[in-house]
Scaffold this motif. Structure first.
Motif, PDB file in Angstrom:
ATOM      1  N   PRO A 175       0.838  -1.213   0.000  1.00 49.88           N
ATOM      2  CA  PRO A 175       0.000   0.000   0.000  1.00 49.88           C
ATOM      3  C   PRO A 175       0.867   1.255   0.000  1.00 49.88           C
ATOM      4  CG  PRO A 175      -0.045  -1.045   2.149  1.00 49.88           C
ATOM      5  CD  PRO A 175       0.751  -1.940   1.256  1.00 49.88           C
ATOM      6  N   LYS A 176       1.649   1.398  -1.035  1.00 48.74           N
ATOM      7  CA  LYS A 176       2.524   2.552  -1.212  1.00 48.74           C
ATOM      8  C   LYS A 176       2.322   3.039  -2.641  1.00 48.74           C
ATOM      9  CE  LYS A 176       6.150   0.421   1.655  1.00 48.74           C
ATOM     10  NZ  LYS A 176       6.366   1.392   2.717  1.00 48.74           N
ATOM     11  N   THR A 177       3.073   4.045  -3.018  1.00 52.78           N
ATOM     12  CA  THR A 177       2.946   4.512  -4.400  1.00 52.78           C
ATOM     13  C   THR A 177       3.563   3.487  -5.345  1.00 52.78           C
ATOM     14  OG1 THR A 177       5.065   5.626  -4.380  1.00 52.78           O
ATOM     15  CG2 THR A 177       3.166   6.917  -3.658  1.00 52.78           C
ATOM     16  N   ILE A 178       3.247   3.630  -6.635  1.00 52.40           N
ATOM     17  CA  ILE A 178       3.793   2.724  -7.642  1.00 52.40           C
ATOM     18  C   ILE A 178       5.329   2.788  -7.599  1.00 52.40           C
ATOM     19  CG2 ILE A 178       3.970   2.352 -10.141  1.00 52.40           C
ATOM     20  CD1 ILE A 178       1.060   3.477 -10.280  1.00 52.40           C
ATOM     21  N   TYR A 179       5.828   4.017  -7.521  1.00 55.34           N
ATOM     22  CA  TYR A 179       7.274   4.224  -7.473  1.00 55.34           C
ATOM     23  C   TYR A 179       7.888   3.498  -6.274  1.00 55.34           C
ATOM     24  CZ  TYR A 179      11.727   6.776  -7.444  1.00 55.34           C
ATOM     25  OH  TYR A 179      13.048   7.093  -7.473  1.00 55.34           O
ATOM     26  N   TRP A 232       5.449   0.483 -18.055  1.00 54.30           N
ATOM     27  CA  TRP A 232       5.918   1.861 -17.990  1.00 54.30           C
ATOM     28  C   TRP A 232       4.966   2.840 -18.693  1.00 54.30           C
ATOM     29  CZ3 TRP A 232       8.865   5.047 -15.446  1.00 54.30           C
ATOM     30  CH2 TRP A 232       9.259   6.253 -16.042  1.00 54.30           C
ATOM     31  N   ASN A 233       4.544   2.485 -19.906  1.00 59.78           N
ATOM     32  CA  ASN A 233       3.711   3.423 -20.663  1.00 59.78           C
ATOM     33  C   ASN A 233       2.375   3.688 -19.981  1.00 59.78           C
ATOM     34  OD1 ASN A 233       5.543   3.906 -22.697  1.00 59.78           O
ATOM     35  ND2 ASN A 233       4.924   2.077 -23.842  1.00 59.78           N
ATOM     36  N   GLU A 234       1.891   2.705 -19.216  1.00 58.78           N
ATOM     37  CA  GLU A 234       0.601   2.892 -18.565  1.00 58.78           C
ATOM     38  C   GLU A 234       0.703   3.707 -17.288  1.00 58.78           C
ATOM     39  OE1 GLU A 234      -1.488  -1.141 -18.438  1.00 58.78           O
ATOM     40  OE2 GLU A 234       0.192  -1.491 -19.773  1.00 58.78           O
ATOM     41  N   VAL A 288       1.704   8.470 -13.476  1.00 55.46           N
ATOM     42  CA  VAL A 288       1.015   8.338 -12.178  1.00 55.46           C
ATOM     43  C   VAL A 288       1.873   7.572 -11.178  1.00 55.46           C
ATOM     44  CG1 VAL A 288      -1.321   8.524 -13.058  1.00 55.46           C
ATOM     45  CG2 VAL A 288      -0.209   6.297 -13.065  1.00 55.46           C
ATOM     46  N   LEU A 289       3.202   7.754 -11.288  1.00 54.83           N
ATOM     47  CA  LEU A 289       4.096   6.987 -10.414  1.00 54.83           C
ATOM     48  C   LEU A 289       3.850   7.264  -8.938  1.00 54.83           C
ATOM     49  CD1 LEU A 289       7.457   7.259 -12.390  1.00 54.83           C
ATOM     50  CD2 LEU A 289       6.003   5.257 -12.105  1.00 54.83           C
ATOM     51  N   LYS A 312       0.937   7.716  -7.618  1.00 55.28           N
ATOM     52  CA  LYS A 312      -0.377   7.238  -7.176  1.00 55.28           C
ATOM     53  C   LYS A 312      -0.227   5.913  -6.456  1.00 55.28           C
ATOM     54  CE  LYS A 312      -4.461   7.526  -9.446  1.00 55.28           C
ATOM     55  NZ  LYS A 312      -5.344   7.463 -10.625  1.00 55.28           N
ATOM     56  N   SER A 313      -1.234   5.596  -5.610  1.00 52.48           N
ATOM     57  CA  SER A 313      -1.184   4.348  -4.862  1.00 52.48           C
ATOM     58  C   SER A 313      -1.239   3.159  -5.810  1.00 52.48           C
ATOM     59  CB  SER A 313      -2.355   4.270  -3.891  1.00 52.48           C
ATOM     60  OG  SER A 313      -2.485   2.946  -3.412  1.00 52.48           O
ATOM     61  N   ALA A 314      -0.414   2.158  -5.512  1.00 49.65           N
ATOM     62  CA  ALA A 314      -0.394   0.958  -6.351  1.00 49.65           C
ATOM     63  C   ALA A 314      -1.730   0.243  -6.312  1.00 49.65           C
ATOM     64  CB  ALA A 314       0.713   0.019  -5.870  1.00 49.65           C
ATOM     65  N   TRP A 315      -2.511   0.495  -5.254  1.00 58.55           N
ATOM     66  CA  TRP A 315      -3.789  -0.187  -5.124  1.00 58.55           C
ATOM     67  C   TRP A 315      -4.842   0.401  -6.056  1.00 58.55           C
ATOM     68  CZ3 TRP A 315      -4.793  -1.850   0.681  1.00 58.55           C
ATOM     69  CH2 TRP A 315      -3.747  -2.716   1.061  1.00 58.55           C
ATOM     70  N   SER A 316      -4.498   1.513  -6.724  1.00 56.60           N
ATOM     71  CA  SER A 316      -5.466   2.077  -7.661  1.00 56.60           C
ATOM     72  C   SER A 316      -5.375   1.402  -9.022  1.00 56.60           C
ATOM     73  CB  SER A 316      -5.216   3.584  -7.799  1.00 56.60           C
ATOM     74  OG  SER A 316      -3.944   3.805  -8.375  1.00 56.60           O
ATOM     75  N   LEU A 317      -4.377   0.542  -9.205  1.00 55.62           N
ATOM     76  CA  LEU A 317      -4.223  -0.143 -10.491  1.00 55.62           C
ATOM     77  C   LEU A 317      -5.191  -1.327 -10.595  1.00 55.62           C
ATOM     78  CD1 LEU A 317      -0.315  -0.297 -10.661  1.00 55.62           C
ATOM     79  CD2 LEU A 317      -1.813   1.286 -11.856  1.00 55.62           C
ATOM     80  N   SER A 318      -5.416  -1.797 -11.825  1.00 51.91           N
ATOM     81  CA  SER A 318      -6.251  -2.988 -12.019  1.00 51.91           C
ATOM     82  C   SER A 318      -5.456  -4.231 -11.606  1.00 51.91           C
ATOM     83  CB  SER A 318      -6.663  -3.098 -13.474  1.00 51.91           C
ATOM     84  OG  SER A 318      -5.550  -3.523 -14.242  1.00 51.91           O
ATOM     85  N   GLY A 319      -6.160  -5.345 -11.483  1.00 53.86           N
ATOM     86  CA  GLY A 319      -5.504  -6.576 -11.040  1.00 53.86           C
ATOM     87  C   GLY A 319      -4.333  -6.989 -11.918  1.00 53.86           C
ATOM     88  N   GLY A 320      -4.529  -6.896 -13.235  1.00 56.65           N
ATOM     89  CA  GLY A 320      -3.461  -7.281 -14.149  1.00 56.65           C
ATOM     90  C   GLY A 320      -2.280  -6.333 -14.057  1.00 56.65           C
ATOM     91  N   GLN A 321      -2.595  -5.039 -13.926  1.00 59.48           N
ATOM     92  CA  GLN A 321      -1.505  -4.058 -13.771  1.00 59.48           C
ATOM     93  C   GLN A 321      -0.766  -4.293 -12.460  1.00 59.48           C
ATOM     94  OE1 GLN A 321      -3.931  -0.526 -14.157  1.00 59.48           O
ATOM     95  NE2 GLN A 321      -2.989  -0.021 -16.125  1.00 59.48           N
TER      96      GLN A 321
END
Lengths: 229, 312
Positions: free
Chosen positions: A76-80, A112-114, A118-119, A121-130
């Motif tokens: 539960p942190k940012t994507i980065y 990367w392109n997706e 939004v690096l 943003k919280s990683a939990w905002s991504l879809s399951g596959g992402q």
């Protein structure tokens, strides 16, 4: 059992539930160490070194043998920060260096392109596959030699699964990949070698094409033709 | 064929529904009636308490010539003097100082205990440490006060200048009292962390301590803070044990081992000596109102933290 896994290729473990394929996979990076009461016998030799020799540091081993789990488990942190988590553990602190690792890992995981805008943003905002590709990027960020994938697509939809399979095929150029899969079609589609397990034993281990076209063992044939499992 | 078979049953249901008031509907109404009555009673009780405290507590400001500014900012508390003064700042200070000190002492202890119980030795934690800490929650506050008075106060008197009573003694006693709250909330928070997250960290080559400090604590921080705030709220409202060890002098102390007082301690000490409706008595109600408002604030903060947990 005695099993050799060739490097820079995809080896798939198939077999019915409870046959020990995940357990074996988890001995390869000693994740089973964390389960109380587990007894481990035998040797696992990675590049001429037995990782159960009592001298191998488990943290060092896991840096070289990355793992992607069944359920996407981004922190539960940012994507980065998810991707930078591993490098930071192992002492990378310079911002520019981290930036480079994060970009490179996300590119390798074809994410990367997706997410490049939004690096933070919280990683939990991504879809399951992402999320699952983020977990792959996170594993790649510590520059492992080997990548273990424990049914890493079974919680995903078909489109995300296809993406991960394509990605896996790409990754085998630079990494040795060992994957456990419930889906033998997946094994047939992307792996170079396939190992069939039954009740904790290796029944057959062969090149994927040969194993699916002309299995030597009757049990293998029964399993891949759908007579059980 | 199917239709003809089900028709009699359907007829029976229709007939029953048209008949006199059915039994299950009566039961439904009765059950709903009980619950509604209890809830209404609860609401009435809560609002009566708030109304009562507010009406008494606001009287000094409304009709007895005390200003809110004096109450909140004044340093002198002399309700029985010829020109009575109602400065409650020393009590506010005492309440905040003891509660925060208690939290500063108890938070690391409680959170470490929770980490020990969940991450390091779950068996020892569950069988020994957790029951021991739960036991602390059951000890009556007068016992804590008594222990504080006969152990902590003499100890502080020997080590520091002064009488030993004061904010330090109060904070120490309170810290033991709020330890169960902080530990229990922290333990629940750590236990509810998805197992996959920790595995993910270990799989990247993290040691246990790295996993705890970089993943477990940051992830559960809002929940951990909830426990601490609940602990502070409990400490803020505790009266008896604090009153026994704080010295009860109505001024802001110059050191942690000088006599002080809290909102609660001054209420319990003075209420027996005042007559209902007198200015002094109403001023105590004002202190109670301040306590009530503080409690609301603590609840509000906890709600805020809980929302952050959900959005993480």
């Amino acid at each position: 059992m005695d099993l050799t896994i060739p490097e820079k290729s995809i080896t798939a473990f198939i077999g019915p539930s409870g046959c020990g394929k995940s357990t074996l996979l988890r001995t390869l990076n000693r994740m089973n160490d964390t389960i109380p009461g587990v007894l481990i016998e035998g040797e696992v030799v990675i590049q001429d070194r037995n990782i159960y020799d009592g001298q191998t540091e488990v943290e060092f081993l896991r840096k070289r043998v990355g793992m992607v789990f069944q359920q996407p488990n981004p922190f539960p942190k940012t994507i980065y920060d998810n991707v930078a988590y591993g490098p930071r553990l192992h002492g990378v602190t310079k911002k520019s260096e981290l930036d480079g690792i994060v970009e490179k890992s996300l590119r390798s995981a074809s994410l990367w392109n997706e997410v490049k805008d939004v690096l933070k943003k919280s990683a939990w905002s991504l879809s399951g596959g992402q999320q699952q590709r983020l977990c792959i990027a996170r594993a790649l960020a510590v520059e492992p030699d080997i990548l273990l994938m424990d049914e890493s697509t079974s919680a995903l939809d078909p489109i995300s699964t296809t993406k991960i399979e394509e990605l896996t095929r790409e990754l085998k150029k630079s990494y040795t990949i060992v994957m456990v899969t419930h889906n033998m079609h997946q094994a047939a589609r992307i792996s170079d070698r396939t190992v069939f397990f039954l009740n904790g034993e290796v029944v057959e281990s062969a090149d994927t094409e040969q194993l699916f076209r002309a299995p030597r063992d009757q049990r293998t044939e029964d399993y891949i033709s759908g007579r059980f499992g | 064929m199917n239709m003809t078979q089900t028709r009699p049953a359907a007829d029976a249901i229709a007939k029953d529904g048209r008949g006199k008031f059915p039994k299950h509907k009566l039961e439904e109404l009765r059950g709903r009636g009980y619950v509604m009555f209890c809830v209404l009673l609860l609401i009435v009780i809560i609002f009566s308490i708030v109304y009562f405290i507010a009406s008494r507590g606001l009287t000094p400001f409304a009709s007895q010539g005390v200003s809110v500014g004096e109450m909140l900012g004044g340093l002198k508390w002399a309700p029985e003097a010829d020109t009575p003064r109602f400065g409650a700042l020393p009590f506010l200070f005492g309440s905040f100082a003891t509660s925060l000190l208690a939290a500063v002492i108890a938070a690391p202890l409680g959170i470490c205990a929770a980490i020990f119980m969940t991450e390091m030795m779950p068996k020892v934690g569950k069988n020994i440490l957790q029951p021991a800490i739960e036991l602390l929650a059951g000890v009556p506050s007068v016992v804590y006060g008594f222990v504080g008075l006969s152990v902590i106060v003499p100890f502080l008197r020997d080590v520091f200048p002064g009488q030993g009573v004061g904010i330090l003694a109060g904070g120490i006693v309170l810290s033991v009292m709020i330890l169960p709250t902080i530990t229990t909330v922290a333990t629940d928070a750590l236990r509810s962390l998805p197992a996959g997250l920790k595995e993910g960290s270990y799989a990247l080559g993290a040691t246990r301590w790295q996993t705890i400090s970089r993943l477990v604590i940051p992830t559960t921080l809002p929940s951990l803070m909830t426990g601490v705030v609940l602990g502070i709220a409990r400490a803020f409202g505790e009266a008896l044990a604090v009153q026994m060890v704080i010295g009860n002098a109505p001024h802001i102390p110059h050191s942690l081992t000088q006599s002080a007082a809290t909102l609660t301690s001054i209420i319990t000490l003075s209420m027996g000596n005042t007559t209902s409706g007198s200015l002094h008595n109403n001023a105590l109600w004002s202190l109670a109102l301040i306590l009530l408002i503080m409690t609301f604030l603590f609840v509000f903060v906890v709600r805020l933290l809980e929302r952050r947990v959900k959005h993480a």
